[in-house]
Design a protein around this motif. Structure first.
Motif, PDB file in Angstrom:
ATOM      1  N   GLU A 294     -11.023   6.535  -9.486  1.00 26.22           N
ATOM      2  CA  GLU A 294     -10.299   5.896  -8.863  1.00 26.22           C
ATOM      3  C   GLU A 294      -8.724   6.041  -9.009  1.00 26.22           C
ATOM      4  N   ARG A 295      -7.881   6.255  -7.848  1.00 24.66           N
ATOM      5  CA  ARG A 295      -6.436   6.100  -7.666  1.00 24.66           C
ATOM      6  C   ARG A 295      -6.139   5.124  -8.640  1.00 24.66           C
ATOM      7  N   ARG A 296      -5.194   5.453  -9.759  1.00 24.51           N
ATOM      8  CA  ARG A 296      -4.743   4.242 -10.336  1.00 24.51           C
ATOM      9  C   ARG A 296      -3.267   3.577  -9.840  1.00 24.51           C
ATOM     10  N   THR A 297      -3.110   2.377  -9.950  1.00 22.80           N
ATOM     11  CA  THR A 297      -2.000   1.825  -9.340  1.00 22.80           C
ATOM     12  C   THR A 297      -1.485   0.782 -10.342  1.00 22.80           C
ATOM     13  N   GLU A 298      -0.337   0.199 -10.076  1.00 18.10           N
ATOM     14  CA  GLU A 298       0.408  -0.877 -11.281  1.00 18.10           C
ATOM     15  C   GLU A 298       1.292  -1.494 -10.292  1.00 18.10           C
ATOM     16  N   THR A 299       1.241  -2.826 -10.871  1.00 13.85           N
ATOM     17  CA  THR A 299       2.770  -3.617 -10.226  1.00 13.85           C
ATOM     18  C   THR A 299       3.487  -4.073 -11.290  1.00 13.85           C
ATOM     19  N   VAL A 300       4.676  -3.787 -11.248  1.00 16.37           N
ATOM     20  CA  VAL A 300       5.596  -3.905 -12.380  1.00 16.37           C
ATOM     21  C   VAL A 300       6.285  -5.310 -12.263  1.00 16.37           C
ATOM     22  N   GLY A 301       6.649  -5.876 -11.048  1.00 20.13           N
ATOM     23  CA  GLY A 301       6.794  -7.328 -10.931  1.00 20.13           C
ATOM     24  C   GLY A 301       8.617  -7.434 -11.083  1.00 20.13           C
ATOM     25  N   GLU A 302       8.969  -8.860 -10.649  1.00 18.59           N
ATOM     26  CA  GLU A 302      10.380  -9.125 -10.791  1.00 18.59           C
ATOM     27  C   GLU A 302      10.879  -9.184 -12.183  1.00 18.59           C
ATOM     28  N   ALA A 303      10.186  -9.703 -13.164  1.00 19.72           N
ATOM     29  CA  ALA A 303      10.618  -9.691 -14.489  1.00 19.72           C
ATOM     30  C   ALA A 303      11.060  -8.248 -14.986  1.00 19.72           C
TER      31      ALA A 303
ATOM     32  N   ALA B  11       9.203  -9.211  -3.543  1.00 24.74           N
ATOM     33  CA  ALA B  11       7.955  -9.822  -2.853  1.00 24.74           C
ATOM     34  C   ALA B  11       6.671  -9.006  -3.275  1.00 24.74           C
ATOM     35  N   GLY B  12       6.895  -7.956  -3.658  1.00 24.76           N
ATOM     36  CA  GLY B  12       5.397  -7.111  -4.271  1.00 24.76           C
ATOM     37  C   GLY B  12       5.745  -5.830  -4.585  1.00 24.76           C
ATOM     38  N   ASP B  13       5.212  -5.016  -5.371  1.00 20.53           N
ATOM     39  CA  ASP B  13       5.270  -3.644  -5.444  1.00 20.53           C
ATOM     40  C   ASP B  13       4.097  -2.962  -5.816  1.00 20.53           C
ATOM     41  N   THR B  14       4.046  -1.577  -5.601  1.00 23.43           N
ATOM     42  CA  THR B  14       2.935  -0.750  -6.346  1.00 23.43           C
ATOM     43  C   THR B  14       3.493   0.468  -6.662  1.00 23.43           C
ATOM     44  N   PHE B  15       3.131   0.869  -7.906  1.00 23.08           N
ATOM     45  CA  PHE B  15       3.422   2.205  -8.642  1.00 23.08           C
ATOM     46  C   PHE B  15       2.139   3.207  -8.538  1.00 23.08           C
ATOM     47  N   VAL B  16       2.263   4.581  -8.068  1.00 24.17           N
ATOM     48  CA  VAL B  16       1.314   5.261  -8.199  1.00 24.17           C
ATOM     49  C   VAL B  16       1.850   6.651  -8.698  1.00 24.17           C
ATOM     50  N   ALA B  17       1.158   7.117  -9.851  1.00 27.13           N
ATOM     51  CA  ALA B  17       1.701   8.228 -10.532  1.00 27.13           C
ATOM     52  C   ALA B  17       0.996   9.531 -10.302  1.00 27.13           C
ATOM     53  N   TYR B  18       1.688  10.587 -10.171  1.00 26.30           N
ATOM     54  CA  TYR B  18       1.081  12.074  -9.695  1.00 26.30           C
ATOM     55  C   TYR B  18       1.045  12.908 -10.732  1.00 26.30           C
ATOM     56  N   GLY B  19       0.231  14.117 -11.013  1.00 22.81           N
ATOM     57  CA  GLY B  19       0.245  15.051 -11.701  1.00 22.81           C
ATOM     58  C   GLY B  19       0.041  16.449 -11.030  1.00 22.81           C
ATOM     59  N   ASP B  20       0.294  17.376 -11.452  1.00 18.68           N
ATOM     60  CA  ASP B  20       0.152  18.780 -11.013  1.00 18.68           C
ATOM     61  C   ASP B  20      -0.564  19.752 -12.298  1.00 18.68           C
ATOM     62  N   GLY B  21      -1.153  19.210 -13.081  1.00 14.66           N
ATOM     63  CA  GLY B  21      -1.791  19.543 -14.262  1.00 14.66           C
ATOM     64  C   GLY B  21      -1.079  20.019 -15.462  1.00 14.66           C
TER      65      GLY B  21
ATOM     66  N   THR C   9       0.731  -1.051   0.025  1.00 10.25           N
ATOM     67  CA  THR C   9       0.191  -0.018   0.003  1.00 10.25           C
ATOM     68  C   THR C   9       0.811   1.327   0.109  1.00 10.25           C
ATOM     69  N   VAL C  10       0.703   2.337  -0.910  1.00  9.46           N
ATOM     70  CA  VAL C  10       1.300   3.404  -0.917  1.00  9.46           C
ATOM     71  C   VAL C  10       0.623   4.364  -0.522  1.00  9.46           C
ATOM     72  N   GLU C  11       0.816   5.175   0.691  1.00  5.11           N
ATOM     73  CA  GLU C  11      -0.086   6.115   1.650  1.00  5.11           C
ATOM     74  C   GLU C  11       0.112   7.533   0.722  1.00  5.11           C
ATOM     75  N   ASP C  12      -0.899   8.071   0.429  1.00  5.03           N
ATOM     76  CA  ASP C  12      -0.802   9.361  -0.147  1.00  5.03           C
ATOM     77  C   ASP C  12      -0.379  10.561   0.866  1.00  5.03           C
ATOM     78  N   ARG C  13       1.137  11.032   0.523  1.00  5.74           N
ATOM     79  CA  ARG C  13       1.334  12.160   1.439  1.00  5.74           C
ATOM     80  C   ARG C  13       1.976  13.315   0.574  1.00  5.74           C
ATOM     81  N   SER C  14       0.959  13.371  -0.500  1.00  4.38           N
ATOM     82  CA  SER C  14       1.253  14.733  -1.269  1.00  4.38           C
ATOM     83  C   SER C  14       0.606  15.732  -0.774  1.00  4.38           C
TER      84      SER C  14
END
Length: 479
Positions: free
Chosen positions: A306-315, A352-362, A289-294
């Motif tokens: 909905e906030r979009r997330t992605e998992t990249v993975g080991e490969a 073991a796992g990962d989560t990617f979240v992208a942000y934008g400022d317009g 889980t990525v906590e939003d600290r923006s």
């Protein structure tokens, strides 16, 4: 960045000395027929081929039905329906493939830029089009196989068998893209593509002494870093073909074809399971889980609100490190009998796992990428490897106590990066400027600073500036 090409077919020749007649088969296959006989052909039959040019339509049908009979004998499963076969040249395929697609989304471009695979000046959809346009040998879709040949070359045995295995899978288990993330889709596809690579290998073992066969293509074996395509993107997409066969071979050798059938009902959930078959099915990805600290200036990019997330993975992490020169060994070193490349490395094996979240400022984009590891040692090893990626792209430490790095504006992956170690997790923040790093994600009070970076040891790529780019690259299951 290293650049790479897919395997290329060089020449195809049909073996001579054939006796069986060529005849038409029913469109609907008889459900009561003997396993290993399709149309007029058994696995051991030979086929009379006239001339040395491209196969006629009747000859293609005969070769196809004999191959189907052989696949049934190997796999112990029956085709329920005939499969349509079409052959097109490379130019025809390009015309079908090239479409006026929208540019990739801001999220997708930030994801692949953040993984140091596609730079900020390149649209990801364009990169995928470049990768696929000149590299597809064939595909299966909705009961139909299309084989792509160059000029007047004959069809390739291995490609035909590969796509026929997909047809069998579709009829017996169903085929779909499966999976909610990049990593899960690569894993699910790894089962389908792994079996479709493994079965032709078993097929090849019988050619010559037991079976008369078409010749298989001779692969171009030039080193990947001497090719024209984006190496990191290629290695990510190629994962199912490279590690899937070893996964399926492991299942077949330890549990028989029944065990492979069972995996179709419960596919692997991560590329880590493809790379390390012994981890299937118990080792499931951790929920990261990525906590939003923006701050209010930066908002998470969303999909339908909905906030979009992605998992990249080991490969894909391996692809990042290899394509940026951090992993120096040849791709084939340590590969298995049925796989061309080996994606295992100490810097990524502990994923073991990962989560990617992208942000934008317009206007511009940034990201937060949290990666979980099996141990603190695994986390440190990956962190150190990721810092090497930064250094390879010309990064300098801005404030070593804070683990902050800056890649100059005239480089491909220009921007600011912060790398934090939080126990067995690594948190990476990417932003246009150093000031934006904290605005996108304030550091945790438990994070550990990174030691000062050494001077770059690898040459930097051709200079370009980073921009916030535009959508999702849709990667087909086949090929």
């Amino acid at each position: 960045m290293r650049r790479v090409s897919l395997v290329v077919v060089v020449a195809l020749v049909v073996l001579a000395g054939c006796t069986a007649p060529i005849s038409d088969a029913e469109d609907e296959l008889d459900g009561d027929r003997e396993l290993g006989r399709v149309g007029d052909y058994n696995a051991t039959d030979t086929i009379e081929i006239d001339g040395s040019g491209p196969l006629t339509e009747d000859e293609r049908e005969a070769v196809k039905h004999r191959a189907m009979a052989r696949i049934e004998e190997i796999r112990g499963l029956e085709f329920e329906e005939d499969v349509e076969l079409e052959v097109v040249n490379r130019e025809e395929y390009r015309e079908r493939w090239q479409q006026d697609r929208d540019p990739a989304s801001q999220f997708t471009n930030e994801l692949w830029r953040g993984a140091f695979v596609v730079d900020g000046e390149t649209d990801v959809n364009e990169a995928f089009d470049e990768l696929y346009g000149d590299s597809i040998l064939g595909y299966y879709s909705d009961g139909r196989i299309v084989l792509v040949v160059d000029d007047d070359d004959r069809i390739d045995r291995t490609t035909l068998v590969h796509e026929l295995v997909h047809a069998l899978q579709d009829q017996q288990f169903g085929l779909g893209s499966g999976g909610a993330t990049i990593d899960e889709r690569r894993a699910t596809t790894g089962l389908a593509e792994g079996e479709a690579e493994y079965v032709p290998s078993l097929y090849d073992e019988r050619c010559g002494e037991q079976w008369e066969c078409l010749d298989a293509a001779t692969p171009d074996t030039a080193p990947p870093d001497q090719r024209s395509f984006n190496a990191g993107l290629f290695l990510s997409v190629y994962t199912p073909y490279a590690e899937g066969p070893t996964f399926v071979a492991h299942r077949h050798e330890t549990t028989g074809w029944e065990g492979v059938d069972a995996v179709h009902e419960d596919p692997p959930t991560s590329t880590a399971q493809l790379i390390h078959p012994e981890r299937y099915p118990e080792a499931r990805p951790a929920d990261v889980t990525v906590e939003d600290r923006s701050t209010s200036e930066w908002e998470p990019l969303t999909d339908d609100g909905e906030r979009r997330t992605e998992t990249v993975g080991e490969a894909t992490l391996f692809a990042t490190l290899w394509s940026n020169g951090v992993i120096g060994r040849p791709l084939g070193e340590g590969s298995g009998e049925y796989s061309r490349y080996n994606y295992s490395h100490p810097a990524t094996d502990g994923w073991a796992g990962d989560t990617f979240v992208a942000y934008g400022d317009g206007n511009e984009t940034g990201h937060v990428w949290k990666l979980a590891w099996e141990s603190e040692g695994d986390a440190r090893e990956f962190r150190d490897a990721y810092v090497e990626v930064l250094e390879s792209q010309g990064a300098d430490a801005v404030d070593s106590a804070d683990g902050v790095y800056r890649i100059p504006d005239d480089e491909e992956f220009a921007g600011a990066y912060r790398v934090d170690l939080e126990g067995d997790e690594v948190v990476i923040v990417g932003a246009p400027t150093v000031t934006d790093l904290e605005a996108i994600h304030r550091p945790s009070p438990t994070s550990t600073a990174i030691a000062p970076a050494a001077p770059p040891t690898a040459p930097t790529p051709e200079a370009t500036s980073r921009t916030g780019a535009p959508a999702d690259a849709s990667v087909p299951v086949n090929p």
